[in-house]
Design a protein around this motif. Sequence first.
Motif, short mmCIF file in Angstrom:
data_model
loop_
_atom_site.label_atom_id
_atom_site.label_comp_id
_atom_site.label_asym_id
_atom_site.label_seq_id
_atom_site.Cartn_x
_atom_site.Cartn_y
_atom_site.Cartn_z
N MET A 1 4.35 0.91 -5.78
CA MET A 1 3.20 0.45 -6.55
C MET A 1 2.86 -1.00 -6.22
O MET A 1 1.67 -1.36 -6.21
CB MET A 1 3.45 0.59 -8.05
CG MET A 1 3.28 1.97 -8.57
SD MET A 1 3.42 1.95 -10.37
CE MET A 1 3.26 3.66 -10.73
N SER B 1 4.04 9.22 -10.35
CA SER B 1 4.70 8.21 -11.18
C SER B 1 5.21 8.78 -12.50
O SER B 1 4.72 9.80 -12.99
CB SER B 1 3.74 7.06 -11.48
OG SER B 1 2.69 7.49 -12.30
N LEU C 1 6.41 -3.93 -11.11
CA LEU C 1 6.08 -2.62 -10.57
C LEU C 1 7.15 -2.14 -9.59
O LEU C 1 7.79 -2.95 -8.92
CB LEU C 1 4.74 -2.67 -9.83
CG LEU C 1 3.50 -2.98 -10.66
CD1 LEU C 1 2.29 -3.14 -9.76
CD2 LEU C 1 3.26 -1.89 -11.68
N TYR D 1 -0.76 -1.97 -5.14
CA TYR D 1 -1.45 -2.94 -5.99
C TYR D 1 -1.91 -4.15 -5.18
O TYR D 1 -3.05 -4.61 -5.34
CB TYR D 1 -0.51 -3.36 -7.12
CG TYR D 1 -1.11 -4.32 -8.11
CD1 TYR D 1 -2.06 -3.90 -9.02
CD2 TYR D 1 -0.70 -5.65 -8.15
CE1 TYR D 1 -2.61 -4.78 -9.95
CE2 TYR D 1 -1.23 -6.54 -9.07
CZ TYR D 1 -2.19 -6.10 -9.96
OH TYR D 1 -2.73 -6.98 -10.86
N GLU E 1 6.18 4.02 -15.34
CA GLU E 1 5.56 3.41 -14.16
C GLU E 1 4.04 3.38 -14.29
O GLU E 1 3.39 2.40 -13.92
CB GLU E 1 5.96 4.18 -12.90
CG GLU E 1 7.40 4.01 -12.50
CD GLU E 1 7.79 4.91 -11.35
OE1 GLU E 1 8.84 4.65 -10.73
OE2 GLU E 1 7.06 5.89 -11.06
N SER E 2 3.49 4.44 -14.87
CA SER E 2 2.04 4.49 -15.08
C SER E 2 1.59 3.40 -16.04
O SER E 2 0.56 2.76 -15.83
CB SER E 2 1.63 5.86 -15.62
OG SER E 2 1.88 6.86 -14.70
N LEU F 1 1.62 0.07 -14.19
CA LEU F 1 0.47 -0.07 -13.30
C LEU F 1 -0.80 -0.35 -14.09
O LEU F 1 -1.62 -1.19 -13.70
CB LEU F 1 0.30 1.18 -12.43
CG LEU F 1 -0.84 1.16 -11.43
CD1 LEU F 1 -0.70 -0.02 -10.46
CD2 LEU F 1 -0.91 2.47 -10.67
N ALA G 1 2.44 -7.81 -10.42
CA ALA G 1 3.14 -6.84 -9.56
C ALA G 1 4.65 -6.97 -9.65
O ALA G 1 5.37 -6.09 -9.17
CB ALA G 1 2.68 -7.01 -8.12
#
Length: 150
Positions: A116, A89, A112, A120, A93-94, A97, A109
């Motif tokens: 992911m 990621s 995301l 998730y 993106e990290s 999440l 979500a």
Amino acid sequence: TRNDAILELAKLDFSILQALYCEELRTLTLWWKELQLQDHLSFARDRMVEMHFWMLGVLFEPQYSYGRIVLTKFFTFISIFDDIYDSYSTLEESRLLTMAMERWDEQAAEHLPGYMKFFYSKVLTTMKVIAKDLDSQGNKHADYVKKLVS
């Protein structure tokens, strides 16, 4: 001098434990295949058997079979989190999440990326099933399940 009766009992005990551990691995393998994470997260390492082996070092006694299975699931997810954060990621993106995990609901979500979202949703579903199982067993700490992952 050896006692053949004790040796025979030790062999039987070994066979019983080996069968139990194989049954646990069968259960975990079915769970892993049902998740279909390898189809959506091809970069993630498949370390489920390794995690189960680690959990055998933590909870080796036969009565802790369910605990081994649950911990294997937890640490398998943690391994995938590690792969996502460290290898795949982007920083943004990290962060998304991490925020989703802190919120711990399906609505988180929405922001995301696709891979992911899939992961998730699988994490949420699995943790809800584990919490429900613990609750049905009368475990007073079932509400701590999501804290172990997030």
